[in-house]
Enzyme design. Structure first.
Site, PDB file in Angstrom:
ATOM      1  N   ASP A 162       0.847  -1.190   0.000  1.00 53.28           N
ATOM      2  CA  ASP A 162       0.000   0.000   0.000  1.00 53.28           C
ATOM      3  C   ASP A 162       0.887   1.245   0.000  1.00 53.28           C
ATOM      4  O   ASP A 162       1.849   1.327   0.764  1.00 53.28           O
ATOM      5  CB  ASP A 162      -0.890  -0.027   1.244  1.00 53.28           C
ATOM      6  CG  ASP A 162      -1.751   1.210   1.394  1.00 53.28           C
ATOM      7  OD1 ASP A 162      -2.024   1.861   0.365  1.00 53.28           O
ATOM      8  OD2 ASP A 162      -2.143   1.514   2.532  1.00 53.28           O
TER       9      ASP A 162
ATOM     10  N   ASP B  92      -4.418   3.625   2.783  1.00 50.72           N
ATOM     11  CA  ASP B  92      -5.833   3.229   2.884  1.00 50.72           C
ATOM     12  C   ASP B  92      -5.993   1.759   3.251  1.00 50.72           C
ATOM     13  O   ASP B  92      -7.118   1.268   3.351  1.00 50.72           O
ATOM     14  CB  ASP B  92      -6.585   3.553   1.593  1.00 50.72           C
ATOM     15  CG  ASP B  92      -6.153   2.695   0.403  1.00 50.72           C
ATOM     16  OD1 ASP B  92      -5.165   1.937   0.529  1.00 50.72           O
ATOM     17  OD2 ASP B  92      -6.804   2.804  -0.665  1.00 50.72           O
TER      18      ASP B  92
ATOM     19  N   ASP C 164      -1.610  -1.217  -3.902  1.00 52.12           N
ATOM     20  CA  ASP C 164      -1.903  -0.459  -5.109  1.00 52.12           C
ATOM     21  C   ASP C 164      -0.687  -0.433  -6.032  1.00 52.12           C
ATOM     22  O   ASP C 164       0.385  -0.964  -5.706  1.00 52.12           O
ATOM     23  CB  ASP C 164      -2.350   0.955  -4.763  1.00 52.12           C
ATOM     24  CG  ASP C 164      -1.420   1.641  -3.755  1.00 52.12           C
ATOM     25  OD1 ASP C 164      -0.196   1.578  -3.946  1.00 52.12           O
ATOM     26  OD2 ASP C 164      -1.932   2.222  -2.779  1.00 52.12           O
TER      27      ASP C 164
ATOM     28  N   ASP D  90      -4.237 -10.706 -15.683  1.00 51.19           N
ATOM     29  CA  ASP D  90      -5.293 -11.698 -15.501  1.00 51.19           C
ATOM     30  C   ASP D  90      -6.425 -11.383 -16.471  1.00 51.19           C
ATOM     31  O   ASP D  90      -6.862 -10.236 -16.583  1.00 51.19           O
ATOM     32  CB  ASP D  90      -5.822 -11.648 -14.068  1.00 51.19           C
ATOM     33  CG  ASP D  90      -5.978 -13.024 -13.463  1.00 51.19           C
ATOM     34  OD1 ASP D  90      -6.570 -13.886 -14.132  1.00 51.19           O
ATOM     35  OD2 ASP D  90      -5.509 -13.244 -12.328  1.00 51.19           O
TER      36      ASP D  90
ATOM     37  N   ASP E 233      -8.307 -16.808 -16.518  1.00 53.57           N
ATOM     38  CA  ASP E 233      -9.043 -17.343 -15.388  1.00 53.57           C
ATOM     39  C   ASP E 233     -10.095 -18.346 -15.854  1.00 53.57           C
ATOM     40  O   ASP E 233     -10.868 -18.065 -16.769  1.00 53.57           O
ATOM     41  CB  ASP E 233      -9.711 -16.178 -14.644  1.00 53.57           C
ATOM     42  CG  ASP E 233     -10.368 -16.590 -13.364  1.00 53.57           C
ATOM     43  OD1 ASP E 233      -9.652 -16.983 -12.422  1.00 53.57           O
ATOM     44  OD2 ASP E 233     -11.615 -16.499 -13.286  1.00 53.57           O
TER      45      ASP E 233
ATOM     46  N   GLU F 256      -5.965 -21.194 -16.674  1.00 60.73           N
ATOM     47  CA  GLU F 256      -6.394 -21.900 -15.470  1.00 60.73           C
ATOM     48  C   GLU F 256      -7.495 -22.861 -15.880  1.00 60.73           C
ATOM     49  O   GLU F 256      -8.510 -22.446 -16.450  1.00 60.73           O
ATOM     50  CB  GLU F 256      -6.905 -20.916 -14.428  1.00 60.73           C
ATOM     51  CG  GLU F 256      -7.314 -21.600 -13.123  1.00 60.73           C
ATOM     52  CD  GLU F 256      -8.112 -20.693 -12.210  1.00 60.73           C
ATOM     53  OE1 GLU F 256      -8.027 -20.875 -10.980  1.00 60.73           O
ATOM     54  OE2 GLU F 256      -8.844 -19.815 -12.725  1.00 60.73           O
TER      55      GLU F 256
ATOM     56  N   HIS G  53      -3.330 -17.119  -5.331  1.00 62.18           N
ATOM     57  CA  HIS G  53      -4.301 -16.391  -4.524  1.00 62.18           C
ATOM     58  C   HIS G  53      -5.469 -17.252  -4.078  1.00 62.18           C
ATOM     59  O   HIS G  53      -6.237 -16.837  -3.191  1.00 62.18           O
ATOM     60  CB  HIS G  53      -4.832 -15.194  -5.319  1.00 62.18           C
ATOM     61  CG  HIS G  53      -5.544 -15.616  -6.570  1.00 62.18           C
ATOM     62  ND1 HIS G  53      -4.878 -16.129  -7.667  1.00 62.18           N
ATOM     63  CD2 HIS G  53      -6.866 -15.621  -6.893  1.00 62.18           C
ATOM     64  CE1 HIS G  53      -5.762 -16.426  -8.602  1.00 62.18           C
ATOM     65  NE2 HIS G  53      -6.969 -16.136  -8.165  1.00 62.18           N
ATOM     66  N   ASP G  54      -5.622 -18.437  -4.651  1.00 59.62           N
ATOM     67  CA  ASP G  54      -6.723 -19.342  -4.300  1.00 59.62           C
ATOM     68  C   ASP G  54      -6.285 -20.499  -3.416  1.00 59.62           C
ATOM     69  O   ASP G  54      -7.127 -21.305  -3.002  1.00 59.62           O
ATOM     70  CB  ASP G  54      -7.349 -19.936  -5.575  1.00 59.62           C
ATOM     71  CG  ASP G  54      -8.208 -18.947  -6.329  1.00 59.62           C
ATOM     72  OD1 ASP G  54      -8.736 -18.013  -5.692  1.00 59.62           O
ATOM     73  OD2 ASP G  54      -8.344 -19.094  -7.551  1.00 59.62           O
TER      74      ASP G  54
END
Length: 585
Positions: free
Chosen positions: A32, A36, A40, A109, A217, A279, A352-353
């Site tokens: 970050d 916030d 980013d 992605d 994806d 994927e 990430h999964d």
């Protein structure tokens, strides 16, 4: 290490990605820059030196497009803009330029099985049964004999990946739309050529902007049939209420046609230097061969899921069972051999999964460093293109959250809600299930240093930082040559420098050994022997190739490996790579 090769192993020049290593950034949890609590693009700019020092060749970004963030950006409302949460298109251009200046390619992605329900395409589609875009999505009336909204009126009995029905009733038009994931992620109808043309135009726009390829994806879900009911699931949460959609939505009849059309319309004339990875949940080795055969012009490689389900019980990702290493060997070997002459493998433990590998297949306690480096060695010495997920190179662990209120992932929250409603698990059991299987385990903020919030943000992070960041962080590992970080650096350098690692034949050894994972990689008279003890106790193994004295190429523990004759004695979580002459058999 051997000298850098000048001659490829075959008559043609191998694709550049055969020697590459890909690094995945999950932007909201990487860095970050504005306080916030959400990562980013300006934050990515601050950390490019980390990527360059690691030595990766490609960065793959999880979605940063405009999105309501129902599924953390995998629900896209504008494919051609950046969500203000992450910055602007100008910020992205600056990041791409900075990465390119370091010789690092950029992969975006591509999420085109579905959009957000807030995408203008879907807003138009749902506006009326007569809408020109009605057929851009999968709309169906209620099941015959049922009124819309009545229990059982859904067009099929399919279960969503995120629990519940795949069908959502639109009250205004009285019809149901298909969503294999969240109800806010309606599936695009790829049968409609206008949909495909719009997707291809968007992809060309990104390539024109300087992107070097796409990670696609759930791309093997784009061809589907929407009429049959599925067989009833025996999963703990489904409890027989919903049917299996997989046979009708995975690897559908027009998948290869669509991918070949995409290749012609998007990539023709600009193929050099691009990376196309799909994927593909539910794909078999045979599917992988078809999808990655260069002569078919579809994809370069696919993500298989088979090895990621080996520690799942009947209830799926939230139902833990111990990993049997022999199952892992059989699965990995099947893919290695299946794609050895045609196609190419993706090599990954995390994304990430997926929960953190050191907490799944390793030991995230006393043996965290050693098991993380052993598992890394095992994976990276296979044939294929390795993927490193942010924090994996530090040996980051699962979050081990103690309360359900700590979780943010939609899949985890839907699972907990369904399990409660069905009375299947109490609160303690739910916490245990999520602590093992939740996708939030991979999404805790990147651990840069030992300060408050791990150096990720000056504000309150969107997801709680793992408390072990005080000990597990990039700053401390960078100054420790024995760290997980520097072991990953050595593995990446080895792939760049040693053509046996890139192209050598694969042969599994000791397939029935429950603790030692061993194999060879051989090319042009040179053999690399890889032996990894995947346990917390000393283990020995007899490996015929070691009867000839070899040279230690890489080890994850200090000192030389203990080898007597053809027997190697391995300390807990020890992994060694030795170069020997090829045996005469």
């Amino acid at each position: 290490m051997s000298a850098h090769p000048t001659t490829p192993p075959a008559a043609h020049t191998p694709a550049w990605w055969t020697s590459a290593v890909v690094y995945q950034i999950y932007p909201r949890s990487f860095q970050d820059s504005d306080g916030d609590g959400v990562g980013d693009l300006r934050g990515v700019l601050r950390r490019i030196d980390h990527l360059a020092e690691l030595g990766v060749d490609v960065v793959w970004f999880s979605p940063m497009y405009r999105s309501p963030q129902d599924d953390n950006g995998y629900d896209i409302s504008d494919y051609q803009d950046i969500d203000p949460l992450f910055g602007t298109l100008d910020d992205l251009d600056e990041v791409v330029a900075a990465l390119h200046a370091r010789g690092i390619k950029v992969v975006m992605d591509l999420v085109v099985n579905h959009t957000s329900d807030e995408h203008p395409w879907f807003a138009e589609s749902r506006s009326s049964i007569d809408s020109p875009k009605r057929d851009w999505y999968w709309w169906r009336p209620a099941r015959a004999g049922f009124a819309p909204g009545e229990p059982g009126a859904e067009p099929t009995n399919w279960e969503s990946f995120f629990s519940g029905s795949t069908w959502e009733l639109d009250a205004d038009t009285g019809e149901y739309y298909l969503h294999l994931f969240s109800r806010k992620q309606p599936d695009l109808n790829w049968e409609n050529p206008q949909v495909r043309d719009a997707v291809y135009a968007m992809m060309r726009w990104w390539l024109d902007r300087g992107i070097d390829g796409f990670r696609m994806d759930v791309i093997n879900l784009i061809s589907k049939a929407t009429h049959p009911d599925g067989s009833l699931s025996d999963g703990a949460v489904a409890h027989g209420l919903f049917g299996d959609a997989g046979p009708f939505t995975m690897n559908g009849p027009r998948l290869h046609e669509f991918l070949q059309e995409m290749h012609r319309d998007v990539f023709h004339g600009r193929r050099d230097g691009l990376l196309l990875v799909g994927e593909t949940p539910g794909a078999t080795v045979e599917d992988g061969v078809l999808l990655t055969d260069p002569a078919r012009a579809e994809l370069d490689m696919v993500f298989t899921f088979e090895h990621m389900g080996l520690d799942h019980g009947p209830g799926g990702r939230f139902d833990r069972r111990p990993l049997d290493l022999r199952d892992l060997k059989a699965t990995m070997a099947r893919w290695q051999h299946g794609l050895e002459s045609t196609g190419w493998n993706s090599l990954y433990w995390e994304n990430h999964d997926q929960p953190r590998i050191v907490s799944r297949f390793g030991d995230d306690g006393a043996h965290r460093r050693d098991s993380a480096t052993a598992l890394a060695t095992l994976l990276h010495l296979h044939r294929g293109t390795p993927y490193v997920y942010q924090g994996e190179e530090l040996g980051m662990t699962n979050a081990h959250f103690a309360a359900l209120s700590s979780y943010r992932d939609i899949e985890s929250l839907n699972f907990a809600s369904s399990a409660r409603a069905l009375g299947l698990l109490d609160e303690q059991q739910l916490v245990g299930a999520l602590a093992f299987g939740s996708r939030d385990n991979a999404r805790t903020p990147m651990q840069w240093d030992a300060t408050t919030h791990a150096g990720f943000t000056t504000g309150e992070p969107w997801l709680q930082v793992n408390p072990n960041h005080v000990d597990v962080n990039a700053a401390s590992e960078r100054v420790d040559e024995a760290s997980v970080f520097h072991h990953y650096r050595r593995l990446i350098a080895l792939r760049h420098d040693d053509r046996v690692v890139r192209f050598g034949d694969f042969r599994m050894l000791l397939p029935d050994d429950p603790d030692v994972y061993a194999f060879t990689r051989s090319l042009e008279g040179t053999t690399l022997v890889v032996a990894c003890n995947i346990s917390g106790s000393p283990r020995s193994a007899s490996i015929a190739e070691l009867a000839v004295p070899g040279e230690l190429v890489l080890g994850n523990l200090p000192g030389e490996p203990a080898i007597h004759g053809d027997v190697v004695s391995l300390r807990p979580w020890e992994a060694v790579v030795l170069r020997v002459r090829r045996s005469s058999d």
